[in-house]
Design an enzyme around this catalytic site. Structure first.
Site, PDB file in Angstrom:
ATOM      1  N   ASP A  78      29.951  42.499  -5.760  1.00 22.45           N
ATOM      2  CA  ASP A  78      29.728  43.574  -6.717  1.00 22.45           C
ATOM      3  C   ASP A  78      28.429  43.463  -7.506  1.00 22.45           C
ATOM      4  OD1 ASP A  78      30.839  41.293  -8.043  1.00 22.45           O
ATOM      5  OD2 ASP A  78      31.291  42.551  -9.782  1.00 22.45           O
TER       6      ASP A  78
ATOM      7  N   LYS B  70      25.217  31.325  -5.802  1.00 28.45           N
ATOM      8  CA  LYS B  70      24.592  32.607  -5.545  1.00 28.45           C
ATOM      9  C   LYS B  70      23.660  32.963  -6.707  1.00 28.45           C
ATOM     10  CE  LYS B  70      28.697  34.411  -5.131  1.00 28.45           C
ATOM     11  NZ  LYS B  70      29.852  35.342  -4.928  1.00 28.45           N
TER      12      LYS B  70
ATOM     13  N   SER C 122      30.913  28.967 -12.803  1.00 23.98           N
ATOM     14  CA  SER C 122      30.137  28.106 -13.700  1.00 23.98           C
ATOM     15  C   SER C 122      30.924  27.658 -14.908  1.00 23.98           C
ATOM     16  CB  SER C 122      28.877  28.848 -14.159  1.00 23.98           C
ATOM     17  OG  SER C 122      29.219  29.967 -14.955  1.00 23.98           O
TER      18      SER C 122
ATOM     19  N   ASP D  20      33.194  38.084  -2.404  1.00 22.76           N
ATOM     20  CA  ASP D  20      33.064  37.559  -3.754  1.00 22.76           C
ATOM     21  C   ASP D  20      34.451  37.650  -4.414  1.00 22.76           C
ATOM     22  OD1 ASP D  20      31.823  36.898  -6.344  1.00 22.76           O
ATOM     23  OD2 ASP D  20      32.228  39.012  -6.804  1.00 22.76           O
ATOM     24  N   ARG D  21      34.682  36.843  -5.442  1.00 18.87           N
ATOM     25  CA  ARG D  21      36.009  36.821  -6.062  1.00 18.87           C
ATOM     26  C   ARG D  21      36.106  37.788  -7.247  1.00 18.87           C
ATOM     27  NH1 ARG D  21      38.868  31.806  -9.220  1.00 18.87           N
ATOM     28  NH2 ARG D  21      38.167  33.042 -11.013  1.00 18.87           N
ATOM     29  N   ASP D  22      35.483  37.434  -8.362  1.00 15.25           N
ATOM     30  CA  ASP D  22      35.642  38.181  -9.603  1.00 15.25           C
ATOM     31  C   ASP D  22      34.820  39.468  -9.578  1.00 15.25           C
ATOM     32  OD1 ASP D  22      37.253  36.082 -10.651  1.00 15.25           O
ATOM     33  OD2 ASP D  22      35.420  34.946 -11.079  1.00 15.25           O
TER      34      ASP D  22
ATOM     35  N   ASP E 209      37.478  41.219 -13.148  1.00 18.70           N
ATOM     36  CA  ASP E 209      36.671  40.140 -13.705  1.00 18.70           C
ATOM     37  C   ASP E 209      37.166  39.765 -15.105  1.00 18.70           C
ATOM     38  OD1 ASP E 209      34.769  38.274 -14.217  1.00 18.70           O
ATOM     39  OD2 ASP E 209      33.105  39.683 -14.420  1.00 18.70           O
TER      40      ASP E 209
ATOM     41  N   THR F 246      32.487  32.078  -4.228  1.00 18.35           N
ATOM     42  CA  THR F 246      32.537  32.431  -5.639  1.00 18.35           C
ATOM     43  C   THR F 246      31.839  31.423  -6.530  1.00 18.35           C
ATOM     44  OG1 THR F 246      34.052  32.866  -7.496  1.00 18.35           O
ATOM     45  CG2 THR F 246      34.841  31.375  -5.786  1.00 18.35           C
TER      46      THR F 246
END
Length: 499
Positions: free
Chosen positions: A448, A423, A379, A334-336, A342, A376
């Site tokens: 996370d 996701k 949105s 995952d990215r952020d 984040d 990721t």
């Protein structure tokens, strides 16, 4: 008194009677029933929803893998579950009504060093006649040790050894390999008292010829566990040496005939025919008095030796340099909140701050030969806060600071858009695996929040949660695996267990 929490994993290629496999567990008392059931539909190209037409139980989920083989299907199945125990059942066994209660009895109170419980398999004999060759192969399951026809394993033990080796494309040897690795890790297996019936089928003509492909798998397991692997699991010696001798005689006889040495060719041919005749007789003697069975045994007994040798040699060449490897072949981050701090709806590369251990986690994965990718949700694009160019600029900066990454999968949609990639749905995990040339079962998702773990489970990938202050307590509680940060997560994955 409630028993240990368990999930059932059933890989299937669409055999009839799947509902009968699940019915005893789904109708059991609440204390005996499974917490979840994962059916892995491994029919090639299957998109149909007719696998379980008579079952509408919310505990039952279907994963579609599309013909990857039983090892990969079982790997996807257990990774999609989060219970302490995983019970593997084949789709052609028939658990009786008391099976769930007897399973609970088998599992309750087992010491921590006991990592598995094997159920007993009973095979009804055909009435009024002796069994065919194919039926005798099924009957042999009664004496087989440590097979996933009915095998309960601790999830922690599967995590520790990495689960099934997806290089095994067929049934049988993936079980043996897993058990050997469980023993090597210090685990003990016990035989339980529960019983499953395994109906017999006469088998199609020439089934014994198709079965010879398993000799290639013997080459892989020998490469991984040494020449004495059969003795370690209590298996009788195989027939490969005999088949090699028979094949050598036929080759030498043909060579002598071609070179004009007719006397030698006749002698060698006679020896070959004698060996084939004895092999045929040994296969016919315990079978039924049926001309069709005799014909099948006579023809296949002549063809089995060269086929066995061919497949074994092919396997030896294919796996000549094979050795132990992590069963996870790619890490999807995952990215952020996982790779970088984040920053909501971030479109500014200058605000990118790597999370502690993120760069080292990616470097460790790469150093162990694993592919790395990012999956990721973004949105902010769908909400109009960002452009796709903004997201791409941030991703390039992350590549510079943390990567490089082999694949980027970005979902720009809002939750209300009902996108199959966003996701917790599995689309990005499936797409990333496909882009890397892998099955999702060979991937792990490190993230996370619960949506990351749900996406992994829905795809059949392994999931490791790396909580941050924004991770909810219930997400942590239901995560299948938890580590403090991305580096610890990768250490766990490449080491086969906890860091």
């Amino acid at each position: 008194m409630s028993g240990p929490r368990y999930a059932i994993v059933v890989p299937t290629v669409g055999r009839p009677g799947l509902a009968e496999v699940l019915r005893p567990a789904l109708t059991a008392d609440v204390d005996d029933a499974p917490a979840e059931v994962v059916v892995v539909d491994d029919r090639p190209g299957s998109e149909a929803d007719d696998l379980l037409p008579d079952i509408g139980d919310p505990r039952v989920r279907v994963l579609r893998m599309g013909g990857v083989g039983p090892a990969t299907a079982r790997q996807a199945g257990w990774q999609a579950c989060s219970t302490p125990w995983i019970v593997f059942l084949d789709d052609d066994v028939r658990p009786p009504a008391d099976w769930p209660a007897r399973l609970r009895t088998d599992l309750r109170g087992l010491p921590e060093n006991v990592v598995g419980s094997q159920g007993r398999i009973l095979v009804p004999r055909p009435r009024g006649r002796r069994p065919t060759d194919a039926e005798r192969n099924t009957i042999a399951l009664e004496g087989a040790r440590w097979i996933t026809a009915d095998l309960a394993l601790r999830r922690s033990a599967l995590e520790r050894v990495g689960g099934f080796d997806t290089r095994f494309p067929r049934a049988y040897r993936e079980d043996t390999d897993l058990v050997l690795r469980l023993w090597e890790s210090g685990g003990e297996l016990r035989r339980g008292e529960r019983v499953c019936l395994h109906p017999v089928a006469r088998g199609r003509w020439g089934a014994s010829l198709r079965a010879q492909r398993g000799n290639a798998d013997d080459a892989l397991i020998r490469r991984l566990h040494g020449a004495r692997w059969r003795a370690r699991v209590g298996e009788t010696p195989g027939a490969f040496r005999s088949h090699l001798a028979t094949t050598a005689l036929s080759a030498l006889a043909l060579s002598a005939l071609i070179t004009g040495r007719r006397g030698l060719a006749t002698a060698l041919g006679t020896l070959w025919a004698t060996r084939v005749a004895r092999f045929t007789e040994a296969r016919i003697a315990p079978g039924p008095d049926e001309p069709a069975e005799w014909a099948d045994m006579a023809l296949t007994s002549a063809l089995i030796p060269p086929l066995a040798v061919w497949h074994r040699l092919s396997g030896e060449l294919r796996y000549a340099r094979s050795g132990r490897r992590s069963t996870v072949r790619a890490v999807l981050f995952d990215r952020d909140g996982t790779l970088v701090e984040d920053v909501p709806y971030n479109g500014d590369p200058a605000l990118v701050r790597p999370r502690p251990g993120a760069a080292d986690a990616v470097a460790l994965a790469r150093s162990r030969g694993l592919s790395v990718a990012v999956v990721t949700n973004q949105s902010g694009v769908g909400r109009g806060f960002l452009t796709e160019e903004d997201v791409a600029a941030v991703d390039r900066r992350i590549d510079e600071l943390v990567g490089p990454f082999d694949v980027w999968e970005v979902c720009p949609h809002r939750e209300e858009d009902d996108c199959p990639c966003r996701k917790p749905r599995p689309g990005m995990v499936v797409d990333a695996a496909e882009a890397l040339g892998l099955s999702p079962a060979e991937c792990a998702v490190v993230g996370d929040i619960g949506a990351d773990m749900d996406a992994a489970a829905a795809a059949g990938a392994r999931g490791v949660l790396v909580p941050t202050p924004r991770t909810r307590s219930e997400e942590r509680d239901r995560a299948p695996e938890v580590e403090d940060g991305p580096l610890d997560a990768v250490r766990r994955l490449v080491g086969g267990g906890r860091s």
